[in-house]
Scaffold this motif. Structure first.
Motif, short mmCIF file in Angstrom:
data_model
loop_
_atom_site.label_atom_id
_atom_site.label_comp_id
_atom_site.label_asym_id
_atom_site.label_seq_id
_atom_site.Cartn_x
_atom_site.Cartn_y
_atom_site.Cartn_z
N ILE A 128 -11.68 10.35 1.35
CA ILE A 128 -10.34 9.26 1.83
C ILE A 128 -10.17 9.16 0.45
CG2 ILE A 128 -12.24 8.02 1.78
CD1 ILE A 128 -10.63 5.64 3.60
N GLU A 129 -8.89 8.51 -0.16
CA GLU A 129 -8.58 7.90 -1.86
C GLU A 129 -7.34 6.43 -1.13
OE1 GLU A 129 -6.24 9.57 -5.65
OE2 GLU A 129 -6.28 10.75 -4.11
N VAL A 130 -8.29 5.78 -2.13
CA VAL A 130 -7.38 4.47 -1.61
C VAL A 130 -6.41 4.92 -3.14
CG1 VAL A 130 -7.60 2.26 -2.35
CG2 VAL A 130 -9.57 2.78 -1.23
N THR A 131 -4.95 3.90 -3.00
CA THR A 131 -4.24 4.04 -4.05
C THR A 131 -3.36 3.40 -4.69
OG1 THR A 131 -1.96 4.79 -2.12
CG2 THR A 131 -3.26 6.37 -3.55
N ASP A 132 -4.03 1.67 -3.32
CA ASP A 132 -3.18 0.52 -3.33
C ASP A 132 -4.00 -0.01 -2.90
OD1 ASP A 132 -1.91 -2.11 -4.88
OD2 ASP A 132 -0.10 -1.59 -3.19
N ILE A 133 -4.23 -2.04 -3.26
CA ILE A 133 -5.09 -2.86 -2.45
C ILE A 133 -4.60 -4.27 -2.51
CG2 ILE A 133 -6.88 -2.47 -4.08
CD1 ILE A 133 -8.94 -2.96 -2.93
N ASP A 134 -4.63 -4.80 -1.77
CA ASP A 134 -4.48 -6.08 -1.61
C ASP A 134 -5.41 -7.21 -1.09
OD1 ASP A 134 -1.78 -6.58 -2.61
OD2 ASP A 134 -0.95 -5.89 -1.07
N PHE A 135 -6.03 -7.67 -1.85
CA PHE A 135 -6.69 -9.06 -1.19
C PHE A 135 -7.10 -9.77 -1.48
CE2 PHE A 135 -8.12 -6.71 -4.92
CZ PHE A 135 -7.91 -6.94 -5.99
N ASN A 136 -7.40 -11.11 -1.05
CA ASN A 136 -7.61 -12.11 -1.19
C ASN A 136 -6.16 -12.54 -1.22
OD1 ASN A 136 -9.89 -12.95 -2.08
ND2 ASN A 136 -9.43 -13.06 -3.86
N GLN A 137 -5.37 -12.79 0.93
CA GLN A 137 -3.58 -12.93 1.23
C GLN A 137 -4.44 -14.23 1.47
OE1 GLN A 137 -0.98 -11.16 -0.10
NE2 GLN A 137 -2.13 -10.16 -0.92
N ALA A 138 -3.27 -15.33 1.99
CA ALA A 138 -3.54 -16.23 1.86
C ALA A 138 -3.05 -16.07 3.82
CB ALA A 138 -2.40 -17.64 1.16
N GLY A 139 -2.42 -15.37 3.91
CA GLY A 139 -1.79 -14.83 5.31
C GLY A 139 -2.11 -13.95 6.40
N LEU A 140 -1.75 -13.58 7.65
CA LEU A 140 -2.16 -13.26 8.19
C LEU A 140 -1.36 -11.69 7.34
CD1 LEU A 140 -2.03 -14.94 11.47
CD2 LEU A 140 -4.30 -14.83 10.19
N TYR A 141 -2.52 -10.74 8.24
CA TYR A 141 -2.07 -9.17 7.59
C TYR A 141 -1.25 -8.79 9.02
CZ TYR A 141 -4.82 -8.73 3.68
OH TYR A 141 -5.82 -9.11 2.77
#
Length: 86
Positions: free
Chosen positions: A73-86
């Motif tokens: 696996i390779e992570v190329t982008d990440i979002d975290f601490n989002q206020a809304g639902l995914y």
């Protein structure tokens, strides 16, 4: 491995990067369940939004007959601490 240590199933370099983790996990073999070791091997790190994170990993089953690399696996982008639902 020099400059590293085991800590509760986690192999960590002295500077804090994760090397690998290992745990026992059941898998099904011909209708029966077998307990084998399973874990991840860190292959690379990147900085994402100011945080240094493991970005490449191999997920490996540790069979008596040898290692089985189940997933890379390779992570190329990440979002975290989002206020809304995914």
């Amino acid at each position: 491995m020099a400059g590293s240590q085991w800590l509760h199933g986690f192999h960590i370099y002295d500077h804090g990067d994760l090397v690998s983790n290992l745990a026992s996990r059941y898998r099904e073999v011909n209708g029966s369940y077998v307990l084998d070791d399973w874990g991840g091997i860190a292959r690379g790190y990147r900085e994402f939004k100011g945080m240094r994170l493991n970005s490449k990993s191999d997920i490996v089953w540790k069979y008596q007959t040898g290692d089985f690399n189940w997933l890379q696996i390779e992570v190329t982008d990440i979002d975290f601490n989002q206020a809304g639902l995914y």
